[in-house]
Design a protein around this motif. Sequence first.
Motif, short mmCIF file in Angstrom:
data_model
loop_
_atom_site.label_atom_id
_atom_site.label_comp_id
_atom_site.label_asym_id
_atom_site.label_seq_id
_atom_site.Cartn_x
_atom_site.Cartn_y
_atom_site.Cartn_z
N MET A 179 0.85 -1.20 0.00
CA MET A 179 0.00 0.00 0.00
C MET A 179 0.88 1.25 0.00
SD MET A 179 -3.16 0.66 -0.02
CE MET A 179 -4.21 2.07 0.14
N PHE A 180 0.42 2.26 -0.64
CA PHE A 180 1.14 3.51 -0.77
C PHE A 180 1.13 4.28 0.55
CE2 PHE A 180 1.02 8.06 -1.84
CZ PHE A 180 2.26 8.15 -2.46
N SER A 181 2.26 4.74 0.99
CA SER A 181 2.29 5.55 2.22
C SER A 181 2.50 7.02 1.85
CB SER A 181 3.41 5.09 3.14
OG SER A 181 4.58 5.84 2.93
N LEU A 182 2.09 7.88 2.75
CA LEU A 182 2.22 9.32 2.51
C LEU A 182 3.68 9.74 2.37
CD1 LEU A 182 -0.40 10.66 5.05
CD2 LEU A 182 -0.55 10.72 2.57
N PHE A 183 4.57 8.89 2.88
CA PHE A 183 5.97 9.27 2.90
C PHE A 183 6.77 8.75 1.71
CE2 PHE A 183 4.39 9.07 7.25
CZ PHE A 183 4.49 10.42 7.57
N SER A 184 6.17 7.88 0.90
CA SER A 184 6.94 7.42 -0.26
C SER A 184 6.93 8.51 -1.32
CB SER A 184 6.42 6.09 -0.81
OG SER A 184 5.05 6.07 -0.88
N LYS A 185 8.10 8.69 -1.93
CA LYS A 185 8.26 9.75 -2.91
C LYS A 185 7.71 9.31 -4.26
CE LYS A 185 11.09 12.86 -3.16
NZ LYS A 185 10.58 14.12 -3.62
N ILE A 186 7.06 10.24 -4.92
CA ILE A 186 6.62 10.02 -6.30
C ILE A 186 7.78 10.48 -7.18
CG2 ILE A 186 5.00 10.77 -8.10
CD1 ILE A 186 3.52 9.17 -6.04
N PRO A 187 8.30 9.61 -8.05
CA PRO A 187 9.39 10.05 -8.94
C PRO A 187 8.89 11.19 -9.84
CG PRO A 187 8.98 7.70 -9.17
CD PRO A 187 7.91 8.25 -8.28
N SER A 188 9.75 12.11 -10.17
CA SER A 188 9.33 13.20 -11.03
C SER A 188 10.43 13.55 -12.03
CB SER A 188 8.97 14.44 -10.19
OG SER A 188 10.10 14.90 -9.49
N VAL A 189 10.01 14.20 -13.10
CA VAL A 189 10.93 14.69 -14.13
C VAL A 189 10.58 16.15 -14.42
CG1 VAL A 189 11.30 12.45 -15.26
CG2 VAL A 189 9.46 13.94 -16.07
N SER A 190 11.54 16.88 -14.93
CA SER A 190 11.27 18.25 -15.36
C SER A 190 10.60 18.20 -16.73
CB SER A 190 12.57 19.04 -15.44
OG SER A 190 13.36 18.53 -16.51
N THR A 191 10.05 19.33 -17.17
CA THR A 191 9.44 19.36 -18.50
C THR A 191 10.51 19.15 -19.58
OG1 THR A 191 9.58 21.78 -18.47
CG2 THR A 191 7.47 20.81 -17.86
N LYS A 192 11.74 19.59 -19.31
CA LYS A 192 12.84 19.38 -20.27
C LYS A 192 13.15 17.87 -20.39
CE LYS A 192 14.25 23.50 -21.63
NZ LYS A 192 13.16 23.82 -22.56
N GLU A 193 13.20 17.18 -19.24
CA GLU A 193 13.44 15.73 -19.27
C GLU A 193 12.30 15.03 -20.01
OE1 GLU A 193 15.14 13.93 -15.38
OE2 GLU A 193 14.28 15.87 -14.82
N LEU A 194 11.08 15.45 -19.74
CA LEU A 194 9.93 14.85 -20.41
C LEU A 194 10.08 14.98 -21.92
CD1 LEU A 194 7.05 13.59 -20.36
CD2 LEU A 194 6.18 15.92 -20.39
N GLU A 195 10.49 16.15 -22.37
CA GLU A 195 10.64 16.39 -23.81
C GLU A 195 11.60 15.38 -24.44
OE1 GLU A 195 10.60 20.39 -26.55
OE2 GLU A 195 11.28 20.55 -24.47
N VAL A 241 4.46 5.44 -11.62
CA VAL A 241 4.08 6.78 -12.04
C VAL A 241 5.26 7.74 -11.97
CG1 VAL A 241 1.64 6.56 -11.49
CG2 VAL A 241 3.23 7.26 -9.71
N ILE A 242 5.26 8.70 -12.90
CA ILE A 242 6.27 9.74 -12.92
C ILE A 242 5.53 11.07 -13.07
CG2 ILE A 242 8.28 10.73 -14.11
CD1 ILE A 242 7.54 7.17 -14.84
N ASN A 243 5.69 11.95 -12.09
CA ASN A 243 5.04 13.25 -12.13
C ASN A 243 5.91 14.24 -12.91
OD1 ASN A 243 3.08 15.19 -11.40
ND2 ASN A 243 4.32 15.87 -9.69
N VAL A 244 5.27 15.12 -13.69
CA VAL A 244 6.02 16.15 -14.43
C VAL A 244 5.99 17.42 -13.60
CG1 VAL A 244 6.23 17.45 -16.57
CG2 VAL A 244 5.41 15.08 -16.63
N ARG A 245 7.15 17.77 -13.02
CA ARG A 245 7.25 18.96 -12.17
C ARG A 245 6.98 20.23 -12.96
NH1 ARG A 245 12.03 16.43 -10.98
NH2 ARG A 245 13.22 18.04 -12.07
N GLY A 246 6.19 21.12 -12.37
CA GLY A 246 5.93 22.41 -13.01
C GLY A 246 4.79 22.37 -14.01
N GLY A 247 4.46 21.17 -14.50
CA GLY A 247 3.31 21.02 -15.40
C GLY A 247 3.39 21.87 -16.66
N MET A 248 2.21 22.11 -17.21
CA MET A 248 2.12 22.85 -18.47
C MET A 248 2.61 24.30 -18.32
SD MET A 248 1.24 20.81 -20.85
CE MET A 248 0.85 21.95 -22.20
#
Length: 103
Positions: free
Chosen positions: A1-17, A85-92
Amino acid sequence: MFSLFSKIPSVSTKELETRLDKKIVLLDVRTPAEFKGGHIPQAINKPLNKMNTYQGKEKEVYLICQSGMRSKKAAKTLKNKGYDVINVRGGMSQWSGTIKRGK
């Protein structure tokens, strides 16, 4: 189960590109109206309030919204469902690449 303390991996919009040429799954969790106003061409619109119904076959999913807050919530929902899941930091608001308007 997902805990509040586990980090969601993220990338910048540049990395996403740099990853868009690899046939990734990119879900835009903004409202349909926001999505039509301008989105990344490969993105699939799946609003945050419908995230619990998402049933993609891929294991890895990238998430984007306007600023990064809604996509972080969506990431927690999908992580609980077993997705990587990978979150895109800063979004659109940080995206400087190609934008498509309409559906």
